[in-house]
Design a protein around this motif. Structure first.
Motif, mmCIF file in Angstrom:
data_model
loop_
_atom_site.group_PDB
_atom_site.id
_atom_site.type_symbol
_atom_site.label_atom_id
_atom_site.label_comp_id
_atom_site.label_asym_id
_atom_site.label_seq_id
_atom_site.Cartn_x
_atom_site.Cartn_y
_atom_site.Cartn_z
ATOM 1 N N VAL A 31 0.850 -1.195 0.000
ATOM 2 C CA VAL A 31 0.000 0.000 0.000
ATOM 3 C C VAL A 31 0.884 1.242 0.000
ATOM 4 N N ARG A 32 0.566 2.210 -0.839
ATOM 5 C CA ARG A 32 1.327 3.463 -0.878
ATOM 6 C C ARG A 32 0.689 4.481 0.052
ATOM 7 N N VAL A 33 1.498 5.144 0.844
ATOM 8 C CA VAL A 33 1.013 6.107 1.824
ATOM 9 C C VAL A 33 1.164 7.524 1.289
ATOM 10 N N VAL A 34 0.067 8.264 1.328
ATOM 11 C CA VAL A 34 0.049 9.693 1.007
ATOM 12 C C VAL A 34 -0.411 10.405 2.278
ATOM 13 N N GLY A 63 10.943 2.977 7.146
ATOM 14 C CA GLY A 63 9.992 2.466 6.170
ATOM 15 C C GLY A 63 9.152 3.538 5.506
ATOM 16 N N GLY A 64 9.287 4.789 5.948
ATOM 17 C CA GLY A 64 8.472 5.862 5.379
ATOM 18 C C GLY A 64 9.007 6.426 4.081
ATOM 19 N N GLY A 65 10.131 5.925 3.623
ATOM 20 C CA GLY A 65 10.765 6.490 2.442
ATOM 21 C C GLY A 65 9.990 6.315 1.148
ATOM 22 N N ARG A 66 9.033 5.380 1.118
ATOM 23 C CA ARG A 66 8.200 5.198 -0.078
ATOM 24 C C ARG A 66 6.981 6.116 -0.060
ATOM 25 N N GLY A 67 6.855 6.921 0.995
ATOM 26 C CA GLY A 67 5.678 7.758 1.150
ATOM 27 C C GLY A 67 5.761 9.073 0.410
ATOM 28 N N LEU A 68 4.607 9.689 0.280
ATOM 29 C CA LEU A 68 4.465 11.026 -0.293
ATOM 30 C C LEU A 68 3.708 11.883 0.716
ATOM 31 N N SER A 69 4.113 13.137 0.860
ATOM 32 C CA SER A 69 3.500 14.019 1.857
ATOM 33 C C SER A 69 3.080 15.322 1.200
ATOM 34 N N GLY A 106 -6.636 31.662 1.635
ATOM 35 C CA GLY A 106 -6.914 32.474 0.457
ATOM 36 C C GLY A 106 -5.690 32.793 -0.368
ATOM 37 N N LEU A 107 -4.512 32.354 0.083
ATOM 38 C CA LEU A 107 -3.258 32.561 -0.647
ATOM 39 C C LEU A 107 -2.716 31.181 -1.010
ATOM 40 N N LYS A 108 -3.159 30.665 -2.130
ATOM 41 C CA LYS A 108 -2.970 29.254 -2.482
ATOM 42 C C LYS A 108 -1.506 28.893 -2.743
ATOM 43 N N ALA A 109 -1.032 27.892 -1.997
ATOM 44 C CA ALA A 109 0.292 27.328 -2.245
ATOM 45 C C ALA A 109 0.516 26.174 -1.284
ATOM 46 N N ALA A 110 1.035 25.068 -1.781
ATOM 47 C CA ALA A 110 1.400 23.930 -0.944
ATOM 48 C C ALA A 110 2.570 23.221 -1.595
ATOM 49 N N LEU A 111 3.131 22.259 -0.875
ATOM 50 C CA LEU A 111 4.270 21.511 -1.380
ATOM 51 C C LEU A 111 4.004 20.017 -1.304
ATOM 52 N N ALA A 112 4.277 19.331 -2.387
ATOM 53 C CA ALA A 112 4.328 17.874 -2.376
ATOM 54 C C ALA A 112 5.767 17.471 -2.072
ATOM 55 N N VAL A 113 5.919 16.537 -1.146
ATOM 56 C CA VAL A 113 7.244 16.113 -0.695
ATOM 57 C C VAL A 113 7.330 14.598 -0.838
ATOM 58 N N ALA A 114 8.406 14.120 -1.428
ATOM 59 C CA ALA A 114 8.585 12.686 -1.632
ATOM 60 C C ALA A 114 9.680 12.146 -0.735
ATOM 61 N N GLY A 115 9.465 10.931 -0.222
ATOM 62 C CA GLY A 115 10.541 10.225 0.440
ATOM 63 C C GLY A 115 11.561 9.761 -0.585
#
Length: 399
Positions: free
Chosen positions: A204-207, A230-236, A248-257
Motif C-alpha cells: 500500500v502506498r502512503v500519502v 519504512g516511510g521512504g516510499r511515502g508522499l506528503s 486564500g493565498l494558495k500554495a502547498a508543497l508535495a514532498v517525496a521520500g
C-alpha cells in the motif's frame, strides 16, 4: 527533543486582536455563509490578523506589482529549514519537492501517481470530509478503517483493511491525516512506523496530509511520516496554510521520500500551475519569519482548549470532549444530549451557533460536531452559552 515553550515568543495572542464587529466585515466563507446573528465556529478559518512578516511580504509584492507566476525553491527551502528546527528532521530534500495549488489538489495528484481507476484509498474515519469527496470524484473507492475508541489508529483494523483492499494484487493507497482532523490526535513515531511496516507488507502506498503539522498545542511531538523507518516510499503534502491562516493565498508543497522520488518526478508540470505566486511569497515568509507569531497562537489555542473543557463541564457536562494535541478544531461527542445524529442542526436552529456536522466525517461522526477553537475566549464563552440554551430549548439533556 524538548520543545521550546510557546510562552517565550513574546508576541501578543493573535486570537485577541479582533472583535466581532471587525470580524463581521470579512467576506470569506466563514463569515458570509450564515446570517449575521449566527456565531460561526465551523470552517477552518482563524479569527486572527496575519503575522507581520506575511503582511510585509504581500504588501511589498503589491507595491512592486510582483503578481506573476511562481518560480524557484524558496518555499521548499523555508519548509526544510522549519522542519529542521521544529521537528528535528533534516530529511526534507528540496529536490524531492514540487509546488501544488493546495494540499487537497496535491493529494489528488499524488493518488493519481500511485493508484488507478477503481483502486481503493484507505482513510481513518471520522476524517476531514474532502477525503471522501475528492477520492470519489477521481474515481477511486474510499475504504474506511475507523479509528479506535481512543481516537488513535487501530493497527488491527488497518491491517484487515489493507488485506481486503489489496486482495487479488489490487493497488491501493492509504490517505493518512497527520495530525488527525477532526480529533487532533498526533500520531507517535511508533504508530507511524507500524503503519509503514503494514504498508510495506501489503504494498500500500502512503500519502500523508500533514497540513496541521505546525499546530501541535500539547506536549506531543509531530513526527513527519517520511522520517520514520519504512516511510521512504511515502508522499506528503505540507503547507503553511492552516497554521498561519493563509487559505486564500494558495500554495502547498508535495514532498517525496527517497524511494518515491521517481513517482513525484512523474507528476505533470501543469499540476502546479494553480499555485499563487503571492501565496508562495506569503507561505515562505510565514515559515521563515513567522514562528514567533505561531508560538503566540499556539499558546492562545492551548488556553482555549482548556477553557472549552471547563465551559462544557460547567454548562454542558453531557458532551464528551477529549482535547486534542494538535489543530485548532475540537471534536465534541454530543450523543448523550439526545439530539439525534446531527446535533449541529439544533445548535444552529436554536442557538444560532454554526458548527460542522459530524455526519460528513464518515463512520464515527454521527452525534458529533466539530468546533473551531481559533476564536477569542469571549466568543467561545458566548458559543457555549448559546449551545446550552439551544439544548434546553430543544428538550435535550444537558447533564
Amino acid at each position: 527533543m524538548t520543545r521550546i515553550p510557546h510562552e517565550t515568543s513574546g508576541e501578543p495572542n493573535p486570537l485577541r486582536a479582533l472583535d466581532l464587529d471587525r470580524l463581521r466585515r470579512r467576506t470569506s466563507m466563514k463569515w458570509r455563509t450564515h446570517p449575521e446573528d449566527v456565531l460561526p465556529l465551523w470552517v477552518a478559518e482563524m479569527d486572527v490578523l496575519l503575522a507581520e512578516p506575511v503582511v510585509r511580504a504581500v504588501t511589498e509584492a503589491m507595491e512592486l506589482g510582483d503578481t506573476g507566476y511562481p518560480v524557484g525553491t524558496a518555499y521548499a527551502e523555508a519548509l526544510a529549514a522549519f522542519a529542521g528546527k521544529r521537528w528535528d528532521w533534516d530529511g526534507l530534500a528540496v529536490e524531492r519537492t514540487a509546488i501544488v495549488p493546495d494540499v487537497m489538489l496535491g493529494v489528488v495528484e499524488m493518488l493519481k501517481l500511485v493508484t488507478g481507476y477503481g483502486d481503493a484509498v484507505v482513510v481513518n474515519t471520522p476524517v476531514y470530509p474532502p477525503f471522501h469527496d475528492f477520492v470519489g470524484h477521481m474515481d477511486r473507492r474510499v475504504a474506511e478503517a475507523p479509528l479506535g475508541a481512543d481516537g488513535r489508529i487501530d493497527p488491527d483494523v488497518l491491517e484487515a483493511t489493507f488485506r481486503r483492499v489489496t486482495a487479488g494484487r489490487r493497488r491501493a493507497a492509504y490517505l493518512l491525516c497527520s495530525p488527525h482532523n477532526p480529533t487532533g490526535t498526533v500520531h507517535t513515531a511508533d504508530e507511524l512506523s507500524a503503519v509503514a511496516a503494514l504498508a510495506e507488507r501489503y504494498g500500500v502506498r502512503v500519502v500523508a496530509d500533514e497540513i496541521h503539522a505546525p499546530l501541535v498545542v500539547g506536549d506531543a511531538r509531530f513526527v513527519p511520516y517520511l522520517s520514520v523507518p519504512g516511510g521512504g516510499r511515502g508522499l506528503s503534502l505540507m503547507s503553511a496554510s492552516k497554521a498561519w491562516n493563509l487559505a486564500g493565498l494558495k500554495a502547498a508543497l508535495a514532498v517525496a521520500g527517497p524511494e518515491a522520488a521517481g513517482d513525484l518526478a512523474r507528476m505533470p508540470e501543469e499540476a502546479g500551475h494553480g499555485a499563487s505566486h503571492v501565496g508562495v511569497l506569503a507561505h515562505t515568509a510565514a515559515l521563515r519569519e513567522g514562528t514567533g507569531w505561531l508560538d503566540a497562537l499556539l499558546t492562545g489555542l492551548d488556553t482555549n482548549r482548556r477553557l472549552l473543557a471547563d465551559l462544557l463541564a460547567e454548562r454542558l457536562p453531557a458532551i464528551r470532549y477529549r482535547p486534542g494535541d494538535a489543530t485548532y478544531l475540537a471534536w465534541l461527542d454530543c450523543r448523550a444530549l439526545g439530539l439525534g445524529d446531527d446535533p449541529a442542526q439544533t445548535f444552529l436552529r436554536h442557538g444560532r451557533v454554526a458548527l460542522n456536522s459530524g455526519l460528513p466525517f464518515g463512520t464515527g461522526g454521527a452525534g458529533h460536531v466539530r468546533l473551531n477553537l481559533a476564536a477569542s475566549p469571549e466568543v467561545l464563552e458566548e458559543a457555549v452559552r448559546r449551545m446550552a440554551d439551544a439544548v434546553e430549548r430543544a428538550g435535550g439533556v444537558r447533564v
